[in-house]
Scaffold this motif. Structure first.
Motif, PDB file in Angstrom:
ATOM      1  N   MET A   1       0.803  -1.202   0.000  1.00  0.00           N
ATOM      2  CA  MET A   1       0.000   0.000   0.000  1.00  0.00           C
ATOM      3  C   MET A   1       0.847   1.268   0.000  1.00  0.00           C
ATOM      4  O   MET A   1       0.428   2.262  -0.542  1.00  0.00           O
ATOM      5  CB  MET A   1      -0.939   0.015   1.207  1.00  0.00           C
ATOM      6  N   ASN A   2       1.987   1.230   0.623  1.00  0.00           N
ATOM      7  CA  ASN A   2       2.840   2.414   0.656  1.00  0.00           C
ATOM      8  C   ASN A   2       3.289   2.822  -0.735  1.00  0.00           C
ATOM      9  O   ASN A   2       3.454   4.010  -1.014  1.00  0.00           O
ATOM     10  CB  ASN A   2       4.051   2.182   1.551  1.00  0.00           C
ATOM     11  N   ILE A   3       3.476   1.834  -1.610  1.00  0.00           N
ATOM     12  CA  ILE A   3       3.875   2.141  -2.982  1.00  0.00           C
ATOM     13  C   ILE A   3       2.764   2.917  -3.678  1.00  0.00           C
ATOM     14  O   ILE A   3       3.027   3.891  -4.383  1.00  0.00           O
ATOM     15  CB  ILE A   3       4.222   0.852  -3.755  1.00  0.00           C
ATOM     16  N   LEU A   4       1.510   2.498  -3.470  1.00  0.00           N
ATOM     17  CA  LEU A   4       0.379   3.210  -4.062  1.00  0.00           C
ATOM     18  C   LEU A   4       0.284   4.638  -3.536  1.00  0.00           C
ATOM     19  O   LEU A   4      -0.004   5.569  -4.297  1.00  0.00           O
ATOM     20  CB  LEU A   4      -0.922   2.463  -3.795  1.00  0.00           C
ATOM     21  N   LYS A   5       0.520   4.811  -2.254  1.00  0.00           N
ATOM     22  CA  LYS A   5       0.488   6.162  -1.677  1.00  0.00           C
ATOM     23  C   LYS A   5       1.569   7.035  -2.302  1.00  0.00           C
ATOM     24  O   LYS A   5       1.333   8.207  -2.604  1.00  0.00           O
ATOM     25  CB  LYS A   5       0.683   6.106  -0.171  1.00  0.00           C
ATOM     26  N   GLU A   6       2.747   6.476  -2.498  1.00  0.00           N
ATOM     27  CA  GLU A   6       3.846   7.242  -3.092  1.00  0.00           C
ATOM     28  C   GLU A   6       3.528   7.628  -4.528  1.00  0.00           C
ATOM     29  O   GLU A   6       3.790   8.750  -4.947  1.00  0.00           O
ATOM     30  CB  GLU A   6       5.162   6.462  -3.010  1.00  0.00           C
ATOM     31  N   PHE A   7       2.956   6.695  -5.293  1.00  0.00           N
ATOM     32  CA  PHE A   7       2.560   7.021  -6.665  1.00  0.00           C
ATOM     33  C   PHE A   7       1.485   8.102  -6.676  1.00  0.00           C
ATOM     34  O   PHE A   7       1.512   9.008  -7.514  1.00  0.00           O
ATOM     35  CB  PHE A   7       2.058   5.773  -7.397  1.00  0.00           C
ATOM     36  N   ALA A   8       0.542   8.021  -5.750  1.00  0.00           N
ATOM     37  CA  ALA A   8      -0.507   9.036  -5.660  1.00  0.00           C
ATOM     38  C   ALA A   8       0.090  10.398  -5.341  1.00  0.00           C
ATOM     39  O   ALA A   8      -0.287  11.408  -5.932  1.00  0.00           O
ATOM     40  CB  ALA A   8      -1.535   8.636  -4.605  1.00  0.00           C
ATOM     41  N   LYS A   9       1.043  10.437  -4.409  1.00  0.00           N
ATOM     42  CA  LYS A   9       1.695  11.708  -4.063  1.00  0.00           C
ATOM     43  C   LYS A   9       2.419  12.293  -5.263  1.00  0.00           C
ATOM     44  O   LYS A   9       2.344  13.494  -5.523  1.00  0.00           O
ATOM     45  CB  LYS A   9       2.686  11.505  -2.922  1.00  0.00           C
ATOM     46  N   ILE A  10       3.118  11.441  -6.001  1.00  0.00           N
ATOM     47  CA  ILE A  10       3.853  11.903  -7.182  1.00  0.00           C
ATOM     48  C   ILE A  10       2.879  12.437  -8.221  1.00  0.00           C
ATOM     49  O   ILE A  10       3.101  13.497  -8.812  1.00  0.00           O
ATOM     50  CB  ILE A  10       4.721  10.765  -7.759  1.00  0.00           C
ATOM     51  N   PHE A  11       1.786  11.724  -8.446  1.00  0.00           N
ATOM     52  CA  PHE A  11       0.793  12.149  -9.424  1.00  0.00           C
ATOM     53  C   PHE A  11       0.161  13.476  -9.025  1.00  0.00           C
ATOM     54  O   PHE A  11       0.030  14.387  -9.842  1.00  0.00           O
ATOM     55  CB  PHE A  11      -0.290  11.080  -9.579  1.00  0.00           C
TER      56      PHE A  11
END
Length: 68
Positions: free
Chosen positions: A1-11
């Motif tokens: 889930m942390n990977i998804l959060k990081e991608f969301a932050k980048i986006f």
């Protein structure tokens, strides 16, 4: 889930930076094309504020500019 959060932050950051760039371009175009010192002063102040804005602030300034 942390990977998804990081991608969301980048986006989200990317979209925010894109909106800021569009807003800066709009303000700078008005500065270049106007002869009004009040418009230049106002837009210069907006440009300084834009650098510190979050997404909601960008939306609000866009609404104000669209009304002008």
């Amino acid at each position: 889930m942390n990977i998804l959060k990081e991608f969301a932050k980048i986006f989200i950051k990317s979209k925010l930076d894109d909106e800021k760039r569009k807003l800066k371009d709009k303000l700078q175009k008005q500065i270049i094309t106007t002869t009004s010192t009040s418009v230049v002063a106002r837009n210069t102040a907006y440009l300084r504020i834009v650098d510190k804005l979050d997404g909601k602030g960008v939306e609000e300034i866009n609404k104000v500019i669209d009304k002008i």
